[in-house]
Structures are given as C-alpha cells and as structure tokens.
Design an enzyme around this catalytic site. Structure first.
Site: not given
Length: 410
Positions: A147-149
C-alpha cells in the site's frame, strides 16, 4: 496490571531523562559526527539531546545527509515511480500529507494517518504502533509495503538504484561500497535526524520571554498542566520537551470502529492460546489494524493502544488520531474533555473533565504556540513548489553546531 505497566513505562522515561541530564552535566560529546557536517539546532532542542539520539553505527556526515535527502525526495524509490517519501511527508505540510490515511502507489489507501517526521529521531519507536525500533529499520518497511511503494523486494529496489550512476557513486563515497538496502536506510535515517522543530512561541516563553505567549495561550498552558490533565500523557519535561511520555495508550479512538469490540474480544482470547500463528491470522482480518500495538506485542494491555505523539507543530498536522478521524484541534480537545470513546480497553487515566468552551479554546491556543516559526514559514508555501527530487532549503535556526572530527567518546 495496567497501573504497573504505566509506572514501569514512566520509570523508563525518567531514566532516559536522568541519562540525558548526566550527559549534560558531564559535558560529554560523543564522536557521532564527522568532517564538514553542520546542523542548525532550534531553540528547544539542545545539542546534548540531539547528539544522545545519534546511533554509534550511523554517524552524521554531510555527504550521507545529502544522499539521504536525495533518496527521500526521489520517486524512483517506488515500484511505479509515482511516489517518494515526501509524498506522505511533505515539508510544506509539516512533513505530513493532510490526508486521513496515507495513499500509496496506484492510489491504494493505507490504514493509518501519516505522522509528522519533525523530531522523529526522538521517538521511542517508529510507526504509530512502534513496530520499528529505529529510523533505519523504519525506512526499509514502506519500500516493500503493497500500500506504499510496492517494491517486490529490497533486492529489486537495490538493483534499480545501482543502475543510477549518481547513487552508485555517492554510496561508494559515503559508505565505501555499492548501493545496498542497509546504506539506503542509513542515509534516509541520517537525513531524518536533521528534521528538527523548535523555536516556537512556547520555547521563547520557557526561555524567559514572558511576552512570547498571548494571554489565551498562557491560560491554555495552565489548563494543560492542571485541570485538563493533558500533561499526564504529553509531558512537559526539561530538558526533553517534546510533549509526549513516549508510551502507547488506548484513548478510545479505536472503539469507534464497529468491528473493534469483536476484534478486541478475539485478541483477549488469543493471549491465552499457545499458538503464535493465531495472532497472524487475526492481524489479517479486516479492521485488525485498530488493535494497534497489540499486534506487535501480543500483550492484552496493548489492545487498541497507539503511540502518544509529540504535540509540536500539531496545529499544522491535521487531520488527527491514528485514523485521521478528527478534523480540527477543537475536535481533539472536545473528544478528550469528554473522556474519549467508551471502551473497556480505554486507558484508566483518561476520564471526562468539565472544560467550558472558552477553556477548550484556550487549550487550542496553547497548542498553536507549539508551532515552530520555521515550520510555519514552510507551511506557508504551496506544497507543489517543493520538487520531489530536490531537497527543501535549509532553515534559519537559532544556533549552529559545527561538527568537529575530534570529540570525547561517551
């Protein structure tokens, strides 16, 4: 049990403070900087405090901080080249993102609010649940979070950065070897240790300027330390004035999630089971993130508990709480004046108090007095003017420390 745990945590905070006082009294300056490194420390952040929190295995150098700054603002760290660290931690928003929860690659929504990185080096643990113990450990996690990088692995990211000549050259210069995940995390952590906040009206007031606070803020300070009991969690403690007791508490925010009580009941059942895999299964359930630090410790006393944040620059970091559910400081003060949300897991010290609307407004004015003049100036700029490959300009802090190569070992 709860009282015993809180007493133990407070003793830990006291021991840290005493250690810092010992360092200050003895005039010890560990050799944790090198060469031409310089940093401007704001009023309210003494050199002795800052240097105490520099790890021995990641000394500060100008080249390392420069490398960390470039990595922090580089979108190429994400799998699709769409976000950088600064996407969720924008200097123009006091190193937050102004959103209820973080948004990563492909618009994927995270599960928690993005905390400010100002003074992050002084936190007892990283992330709102404390699952990383150091900045170096923290820097690695978002890189491979879906959900980030969303990099498939650290190795994938390392291979991509090794193909960028300037990063390969800088790692050779700073660390003496090619790009590795350890070097990436150390460089980013070094840069984050330069993100300091002080030089606020409160700091000038604490330093002896009786005119630094408006009358409403002075009344708010008295309420904060007295009737409001805010300083029970948000300590005002010389010389460690970061307005947090560095613990994790359940203030009832999680209880407002409809799934929380069912999850909390299951969590209490799991504590008595010998199978640790059951905890991992619970963590995968929808809404389980509301269990907070419990998912890290497995301790039933940590159900729904989250880090007590610093209040510095809190005026600029809306929305509030771990889920971003409070839109204004007035909302936050009103919530706590009411004793938080009712829950059997709520911290026993959090009880409702009678604060009139004018009194609550005075507390808000005091909280605004914790905003750094330097941070406020940065927040006055359009966030889009900060190019995510270019570092923010240095700020004019109150005094300068120039690192020397010869210092006494602690």
């Amino acid at each position: 049990m709860t009282c015993l745990r809180l007493s133990t945590l407070r003793i830990g905070v006291l021991l840290i403070s005493l250690s810092l006082v010992t360092v200050i009294l003895q005039g010890e300056e560990p050799d944790l900087t090198s060469g031409d490194f310089k940093i401007k420390l704001p009023l309210g952040v003494p050199w002795e405090i800052w240097s105490y929190f520099i790890p021995r295995d990641n000394a500060m150098t100008a080249a390392k901080v420069r490398l960390g700054r470039e990595l922090f603002f580089d979108k190429r760290l994400s799998a699709d080249g769409s976000i950088s660290c600064a996407t969720c931690h924008d200097p123009a928003l006091a190193f937050t993102d102004g959103k209820s929860v973080a948004v990563g690659v492909h618009g994927r929504r995270g599960i928690r609010n993005s905390p400010s990185l100002l003074n992050v080096m002084f936190h007892s643990g990283q992330f709102l649940d404390g699952r990383a113990t150091t900045l170096e450990a923290q820097a690695k996690i978002p890189l491979i979070s879906a959900n980030e990088m969303d990099n498939a692995s650290h190795d994938q990211l390392v291979a991509r950065l090794r193909a960028i000549p300037e990063y390969d050259q800088q790692c050779q210069q700073v660390f003496g070897g090619p790009v590795t995940i350890e070097y990436i995390s150390k460089a980013i952590a070094a840069f984050e240790r330069t993100l300091l906040s002080g030089n606020s009206p409160y700091d000038r007031f604490a330093a002896g300027d009786s005119h630094a606070l408006a009358e409403a803020a002075k009344r708010g300070l008295a309420l904060f330390r007295g009737k409001g009991r805010c300083s029970g969690c948000h300590l005002i403690n010389e010389p460690f004035q970061f307005f947090t007791d560095r613990t994790y508490r359940n203030t009832g925010v999680s209880a407002r999630n409809p799934a929380f009580e069912t999850l909390a009941r299951r969590a209490r059942e799991l504590v008595r089971l010998p199978d640790p895999s059951a905890l991992n299964l619970l963590a995968s359930r929808e809404g389980a993130s509301e269990l907070g630090r419990f998912l890290i410790t497995g301790n039933s006393l940590d159900i729904g508990a989250f880090k007590i944040p610093s209040l510095r620059d809190v005026e600029l970091t809306a929305p509030y709480f771990h889920d971003g559910s409070a839109q204004t400081l007035a909302d936050v003060v009103r919530f706590y004046a009411g004793g938080g949300a009712d829950s059997p897991n709520r911290d026993w010290e959090l009880q409702g108090i009678v604060l009139t609307e004018p009194e609550q407004a005075d507390v808000v004015e005091f909280l605004k007095s914790l905003t750094s003049d330097d941070t406020r100036r940065s927040a006055g700029t359009d966030s889009h003017t900060v190019t995510e490959k270019v570092a923010p300009t240095s700020r004019d802090y109150s005094r300068t420390f120039t690192a020397q190569t010869q210092r006494t070992q602690r």
